[in-house]
Design an enzyme around this catalytic site. Structure first.
Site, PDB file in Angstrom:
ATOM      1  N   HIS A   1      75.920 -15.222  46.960  1.00 17.43           N
ATOM      2  CA  HIS A   1      76.121 -15.756  48.313  1.00 17.43           C
ATOM      3  C   HIS A   1      75.609 -14.786  49.363  1.00 17.43           C
ATOM      4  O   HIS A   1      74.916 -15.190  50.312  1.00 17.43           O
ATOM      5  CB  HIS A   1      77.607 -16.041  48.547  1.00 17.43           C
ATOM      6  CG  HIS A   1      77.932 -16.416  49.952  1.00 17.43           C
ATOM      7  ND1 HIS A   1      77.867 -17.712  50.422  1.00 17.43           N
ATOM      8  CD2 HIS A   1      78.310 -15.664  51.022  1.00 17.43           C
ATOM      9  CE1 HIS A   1      78.200 -17.744  51.689  1.00 17.43           C
ATOM     10  NE2 HIS A   1      78.472 -16.504  52.088  1.00 17.43           N
ATOM     11  N   GLU A   2      75.955 -13.505  49.221  1.00 21.23           N
ATOM     12  CA  GLU A   2      75.511 -12.525  50.210  1.00 21.23           C
ATOM     13  C   GLU A   2      73.994 -12.376  50.185  1.00 21.23           C
ATOM     14  O   GLU A   2      73.360 -12.174  51.228  1.00 21.23           O
ATOM     15  CB  GLU A   2      76.199 -11.178  49.965  1.00 21.23           C
ATOM     16  CG  GLU A   2      77.711 -11.208  50.153  1.00 21.23           C
ATOM     17  CD  GLU A   2      78.150 -11.800  51.482  1.00 21.23           C
ATOM     18  OE1 GLU A   2      77.417 -11.645  52.480  1.00 21.23           O
ATOM     19  OE2 GLU A   2      79.225 -12.416  51.518  1.00 21.23           O
TER      20      GLU A   2
ATOM     21  N   HIS B   1      72.264 -14.854  52.304  1.00 20.85           N
ATOM     22  CA  HIS B   1      72.055 -14.461  53.702  1.00 20.85           C
ATOM     23  C   HIS B   1      70.785 -13.629  53.852  1.00 20.85           C
ATOM     24  O   HIS B   1      70.065 -13.741  54.853  1.00 20.85           O
ATOM     25  CB  HIS B   1      73.259 -13.669  54.207  1.00 20.85           C
ATOM     26  CG  HIS B   1      74.493 -14.485  54.393  1.00 20.85           C
ATOM     27  ND1 HIS B   1      74.506 -15.657  55.110  1.00 20.85           N
ATOM     28  CD2 HIS B   1      75.778 -14.293  53.954  1.00 20.85           C
ATOM     29  CE1 HIS B   1      75.740 -16.161  55.112  1.00 20.85           C
ATOM     30  NE2 HIS B   1      76.518 -15.359  54.416  1.00 20.85           N
TER      31      HIS B   1
ATOM     32  N   HIS C   1      67.599 -14.463  56.189  1.00 20.59           N
ATOM     33  CA  HIS C   1      67.009 -13.515  57.134  1.00 20.59           C
ATOM     34  C   HIS C   1      65.521 -13.357  56.884  1.00 20.59           C
ATOM     35  O   HIS C   1      64.710 -13.318  57.836  1.00 20.59           O
ATOM     36  CB  HIS C   1      67.715 -12.161  57.014  1.00 20.59           C
ATOM     37  CG  HIS C   1      67.239 -11.134  57.990  1.00 20.59           C
ATOM     38  ND1 HIS C   1      66.296 -10.177  57.673  1.00 20.59           N
ATOM     39  CD2 HIS C   1      67.555 -10.917  59.295  1.00 20.59           C
ATOM     40  CE1 HIS C   1      66.063  -9.414  58.715  1.00 20.59           C
ATOM     41  NE2 HIS C   1      66.803  -9.834  59.711  1.00 20.59           N
TER      42      HIS C   1
END
Length: 240
Positions: free
Chosen positions: A110-111, A114, A118
């Site tokens: 999940h991280e 991100h 980006h």
């Protein structure tokens, strides 16, 4: 509006629908957080056959997406995992970084979702990043404008400061709303990658999906709480 009108017990509490909404959302938030911790703790005890740690899952997902300028590191605490675009780091909590559990794989992916957002210029993430400085200022000082507005209203009947405080609260609410697609999309990317790479078996994939679903609901409750707070103060401002 006068100071006595703003601080009247029946106005602040009682059966005001905005106040009741805040209470309901607060209870919902407590329940969701409790359930999230329960699910996370449960699936933190379930290892997956791949045997990869959270750090290794993150590094592999970053590599598969062609991201070479992001470092995977660890951060203290539990459920403190986050991606920092300024330092180009995926920061995994102690219970995720070295763990080879289903929960660790889900959170790490999940991280990294991100980080992929980006790298690809995902619009909601770009908007949220732009809102960070003004949101930080607003969340810190809105209450002072609200209090100053109450005092000014009691002295000069001017609601200017009070409405400025409301506008600052509205910025925080907007930030919470923009955060929703960012978090849901990161989970979608994570689950798609985990499934595509066969990191988890079908049962573990379902467990990872459940864990990320409950994590996303914490952001949903936060957005509802921000909206309820905004409606509460707007309700105060519109009363004579």
């Amino acid at each position: 509006m006068t100071l006595s009108a703003v601080t009247d017990p029946n106005l602040l509490g009682g059966m005001r629908p905005e106040f009741l909404l805040i209470i309901i959302v607060g209870i919902a938030g407590f329940l969701v957080q409790s359930r999230l911790r329960s699910v996370f703790n449960k699936y933190s005890q379930v290892p997956f056959s791949g045997g990869l740690t959270g750090r290794e899952v993150a590094e592999r997902m970053l590599r598969d997406n062609g991201i070479t300028d992001v470092q995977v590191t660890h951060t203290p605490g539990q459920l403190t995992d986050h991606f920092n675009p300024e330092t180009r780091t995926v920061n995994l909590s102690e219970s995720v970084y070295a763990s080879n559990s289903v929960a660790a794989a889900a959170v790490a992916a999940h991280e990294c979702g991100h980080a992929v957002q980006h790298a690809t210029g995902y619009t909601p993430l770009v908007l949220r990043s732009a809102l960070v400085p003004v949101t930080s200022f607003s969340s810190r000082f809105a209450i002072f404008f609200i209090i100053g507005g109450i005092v000014m209203a009691s002295v000069s009947h001017s609601m200017t400061l009070f409405w400025i405080g409301i506008a600052m609260i509205a910025v925080s609410a907007l930030f919470s709303l923009v955060t929703l697609p960012v978090e849901y999309d990161a989970s979608r990317r994570a689950l798609a990658w985990l499934e595509g790479r066969n990191i988890l078996n079908p049962q573990q994939q379902a467990q990872a999906k459940e864990a990320l679903r409950w994590a996303a609901r914490t952001y949903l409750v936060a957005a509802l709480s921000a909206i309820a707070t905004l409606l509460y103060y707007i309700g105060l401002a519109r009363r004579d």
